[in-house]
Each structure stands twice: as C-alpha cells, then as structure tokens.
Design an enzyme around this catalytic site. Structure first.
Site, mmCIF file in Angstrom:
data_model
loop_
_atom_site.group_PDB
_atom_site.id
_atom_site.type_symbol
_atom_site.label_atom_id
_atom_site.label_comp_id
_atom_site.label_asym_id
_atom_site.label_seq_id
_atom_site.Cartn_x
_atom_site.Cartn_y
_atom_site.Cartn_z
ATOM 1 N N SER A 1 1.587 27.913 -27.739
ATOM 2 C CA SER A 1 2.800 27.163 -27.408
ATOM 3 C C SER A 1 2.619 25.714 -27.862
ATOM 4 O O SER A 1 1.496 25.294 -28.176
ATOM 5 C CB SER A 1 2.979 27.196 -25.881
ATOM 6 O OG SER A 1 3.901 26.231 -25.446
ATOM 7 N N TYR B 1 0.839 26.741 -17.160
ATOM 8 C CA TYR B 1 1.291 27.220 -18.475
ATOM 9 C C TYR B 1 0.492 26.525 -19.580
ATOM 10 O O TYR B 1 -0.036 27.172 -20.489
ATOM 11 C CB TYR B 1 2.792 26.948 -18.638
ATOM 12 C CG TYR B 1 3.401 27.580 -19.869
ATOM 13 C CD1 TYR B 1 3.745 28.925 -19.886
ATOM 14 C CD2 TYR B 1 3.632 26.830 -21.024
ATOM 15 C CE1 TYR B 1 4.308 29.509 -21.017
ATOM 16 C CE2 TYR B 1 4.192 27.406 -22.154
ATOM 17 C CZ TYR B 1 4.534 28.739 -22.142
ATOM 18 O OH TYR B 1 5.081 29.311 -23.269
HETATM 19 P P1 NDP Z 1 10.649 36.431 -22.944
HETATM 20 O O1 NDP Z 1 10.810 36.161 -21.511
HETATM 21 O O2 NDP Z 1 11.791 36.929 -23.729
HETATM 22 O O3 NDP Z 1 9.418 37.402 -23.207
HETATM 23 C C1 NDP Z 1 8.319 37.487 -22.354
HETATM 24 C C2 NDP Z 1 7.802 38.892 -22.465
HETATM 25 O O4 NDP Z 1 6.604 39.013 -21.691
HETATM 26 C C3 NDP Z 1 8.797 39.903 -21.941
HETATM 27 O O5 NDP Z 1 9.035 40.861 -22.943
HETATM 28 C C4 NDP Z 1 8.108 40.488 -20.727
HETATM 29 O O6 NDP Z 1 8.317 41.887 -20.620
HETATM 30 C C5 NDP Z 1 6.646 40.224 -21.014
HETATM 31 N N1 NDP Z 1 5.870 40.150 -19.774
HETATM 32 C C6 NDP Z 1 5.827 39.146 -18.877
HETATM 33 N N2 NDP Z 1 5.036 39.478 -17.851
HETATM 34 C C7 NDP Z 1 4.583 40.729 -18.100
HETATM 35 C C8 NDP Z 1 3.741 41.623 -17.410
HETATM 36 N N3 NDP Z 1 3.168 41.309 -16.218
HETATM 37 N N4 NDP Z 1 3.472 42.818 -17.966
HETATM 38 C C9 NDP Z 1 4.036 43.150 -19.142
HETATM 39 N N5 NDP Z 1 4.842 42.354 -19.852
HETATM 40 C C10 NDP Z 1 5.122 41.147 -19.330
HETATM 41 O O7 NDP Z 1 10.142 35.041 -23.551
HETATM 42 P P2 NDP Z 1 9.608 34.624 -24.978
HETATM 43 O O8 NDP Z 1 9.951 35.618 -26.002
HETATM 44 O O9 NDP Z 1 10.044 33.236 -25.150
HETATM 45 O O10 NDP Z 1 8.021 34.601 -24.744
HETATM 46 C C11 NDP Z 1 7.098 35.320 -25.547
HETATM 47 C C12 NDP Z 1 5.839 34.493 -25.686
HETATM 48 O O11 NDP Z 1 6.141 33.300 -26.416
HETATM 49 C C13 NDP Z 1 5.231 34.051 -24.356
HETATM 50 O O12 NDP Z 1 3.816 34.121 -24.444
HETATM 51 C C14 NDP Z 1 5.664 32.615 -24.252
HETATM 52 O O13 NDP Z 1 4.814 31.848 -23.455
HETATM 53 C C15 NDP Z 1 5.605 32.206 -25.712
HETATM 54 N N6 NDP Z 1 6.338 30.985 -26.036
HETATM 55 C C16 NDP Z 1 7.704 30.921 -25.906
HETATM 56 C C17 NDP Z 1 8.356 29.759 -26.239
HETATM 57 C C18 NDP Z 1 9.839 29.623 -26.167
HETATM 58 O O14 NDP Z 1 10.364 28.515 -26.400
HETATM 59 N N7 NDP Z 1 10.590 30.674 -25.865
HETATM 60 C C19 NDP Z 1 7.630 28.565 -26.705
HETATM 61 C C20 NDP Z 1 6.220 28.767 -26.784
HETATM 62 C C21 NDP Z 1 5.608 29.918 -26.468
HETATM 63 P P3 NDP Z 1 9.232 42.489 -19.417
HETATM 64 O O15 NDP Z 1 10.578 41.868 -19.587
HETATM 65 O O16 NDP Z 1 9.212 43.952 -19.674
HETATM 66 O O17 NDP Z 1 8.548 42.073 -18.154
#
Ligand code: NDP
Length: 254
Positions: free
Chosen positions: A144, A157
């Site tokens: 991130s 985070y």
């Molecule tokens: P989303 O919320 O769309 O995606 C997060 C994903 O993580 C979901 O698909 C969710 O699946 C999964 N997840 C969370 N907890 C669990 C768990 N306990 N077990 C299984 N799956 C889990 O957000 P983003 O696409 O934005 O995030 C994806 C990555 O990108 C993350 O690591 C985030 O920190 C990183 N990121 C995002 C940024 C942004 O601006 N959006 C910036 C920097 C980094 P489910 O819904 O099935 O629980």
C-alpha cells in the site's frame, strides 16, 4: 509476446472475488492462466467468476478465511491438487480498522495484522513445497502507500503493509535458490469496497486524493491487470524482492 504468456500456469488470488484482486485475476486469466479466486463472500465470488468466464478465462472459486491457518493451508493444497500444480500466489486479501492509535483495541490490531500479513506468511509457506517441486513460482504481495507513508488513523494497517514488504524481501532472498520470485505491488488510492467507507467518512479525502495524484483520478481494479501479468510471468524472472507502486504518480509528489 511469450514473455507475458501465462498459458498452462495456475494462480491463486486471495480476495480475488472482488476489487483489486479481481482486477489482477482478470489480467492473469486473459494471459492464459487458470485462476482460483479465494474469499469468504460467495455471492461476490459468483459474480466474479461470471465476469472472468465471460471474458474467456479459466477460473474457479475456493472458500478461504485467511484469519485461520488451516483454511490458508487447505486452500493452497486444494488448488494445487485440483489443477495439478500452483505456479502463482497473490496475497491480496486485506482489511483496515480506522481509528486513532489511542482508541485501538488489541482485537483491532490482531484483525488487521492477521488478515493483511500473517495470512500472506501462511499462504506463502503453504505454497512453497508446490513451487519448489515444480521448479519455481511467483508470489505477489499487496502492500500500500501505507507501506511508505504514515496516517494518523491507520497504525495497524501501516504496520501490516510495511511488514508485508519486508517479509517479501526475506522470502525473496531465501527462495531465490528455488527460482521463486517474491515481489510486492503498492497500490495508490483505488476505487473499491475498502476505500468506499473511507471516502464517505473522511471529509475531503476524495478531493485530496485527486489533487495529489498526478494522473488526477482514482485507480480502478483493472489498473492492476498488467502489473499482475508482469509479476506472474517470465518477463519478471530477474525481479525479486521489489515493491512497485501502481499509484498514478501519488508516491513521487513532494
Ligand atoms: P476489497 O474490500 O474489495 O477487497 C478485499 C478482499 O479481501 C475481499 O475480496 C475480501 O473477501 C478479502 N478478505 C478480507 N478478509 C478476508 C478473510 N478473513 N478471509 C478471506 N478473504 C478476506 O478491497 P481492495 O480490493 O481495495 O483490497 C485488496 C488489497 O489491496 C488489500 O490488501 C488492500 O489492503 C490493498 N490496497 C487497497 C487500496 C485501495 O485504495 N483500495 C490501496 C492500497 C492497498 P470477502 O469479501 O470474501 O471477505
């Protein structure tokens, strides 16, 4: 171009059922990989699978709760068993708890650290024997801007996203001998479920992101298709232990 061809490769993407994970899954599927998307939410997964298949991709879904060690190990092993191999692991699942440090509970801390970094440790360790046996592999961790910068409301985070980069470097060094490359992607501000709440709750955030980002827009999940293909393919065989910002220039502005 052969360097970017993923035909015959098998990828597992945690959190691949939506957001950035789905953007990466799409790119790899379009490049020829069979992609296993892993998450908790089945409704999201069905929609994601439909989108992947409609684009001509080979894809499947496996349930995973990355907070549980057995679930991480089982998802990795089941994917390798189902497709006969596992070449690419994307540690993408992530979450955040937005509070000032003095209000955080130990449970908040563990939730974020365990979801964002312990899960990547467990899945990477579980995938190692499969990759070693196959003669190599690619691990892609999602960091991130908080791997680089600080925020008053994101201590766990930021800690988890700093840690995932350092962990990737250690794994890259340890497993170079096995032809396993381990790299990180550092997304800028991307329009997903994760940031929707922040945009609603933090006054002025939307405008501040636009003002600071040189390309003057929020990123989209599809902006991660190309970098995922690159880091999953032979094109990046001499690249390991790096952390690549995909941020519209956010991290280079003074
Ligand atoms: P989303 O919320 O769309 O995606 C997060 C994903 O993580 C979901 O698909 C969710 O699946 C999964 N997840 C969370 N907890 C669990 C768990 N306990 N077990 C299984 N799956 C889990 O957000 P983003 O696409 O934005 O995030 C994806 C990555 O990108 C993350 O690591 C985030 O920190 C990183 N990121 C995002 C940024 C942004 O601006 N959006 C910036 C920097 C980094 P489910 O819904 O099935 O629980």
């Amino acid at each position: 171009m052969k360097a970017f061809d993923l035909s015959g490769r098998v990828a597992l993407v945690t959190g691949g059922n939506g957001g950035i994970g789905l953007g990466m899954a799409k790119g790899m599927a379009q490049a020829g990989a069979t992609v296993m998307i892993a998450g908790r939410n089945k409704a999201k997964a069905e929609a994601a699978l439909a989108a992947l298949k409609a684009a001509g991709g080979k894809a499947d879904f496996i349930e995973i709760d990355v907070l549980k060690e057995e679930s991480c190990r089982a998802a990795v092993d089941a994917t390798a068993e189902k497709f006969g191999k596992l070449d690419i692991l994307v540690n993408n699942a992530g979450t955040s708890v937005r509070k000032p440090p003095e209000q955080l509970t130990a449970a908040d801390w563990h939730l974020v650290m365990d979801t964002n970094v312990t899960s990547a440790f467990l899945c990477s360790q579980a995938v190692y024997p499969h990759m070693r046996q196959a003669g190599g592999g690619k691990i892609i961790n999602i960091g991130s801007m908080m791997s680089i910068f600080a925020s008053s409301y994101a201590a766990p985070y930021g800690a988890s996203k700093g840690a995932i980069v350092q962990m990737a470097r250690s794994f890259a060094v340890a497993w170079a001998k096995d032809n396993i490359q381990v790299n990180c992607i550092l997304p800028g501000w991307i329009d997903t479920e994760l940031t929707k709440q922040a945009r609603e709750q933090v006054p002025g955030l939307h405008e501040r992101v636009l003002a600071r980002t040189p390309v003057a827009r929020w990123g989209l999940p599809d902006d991660f298709s190309g970098i995922a293909v690159f880091l999953a393919s032979p094109a990046s065989d001499f690249l390991t232990g790096t952390a690549i910002p995909v941020d519209g220039g956010y991290s280079v502005v003074a």
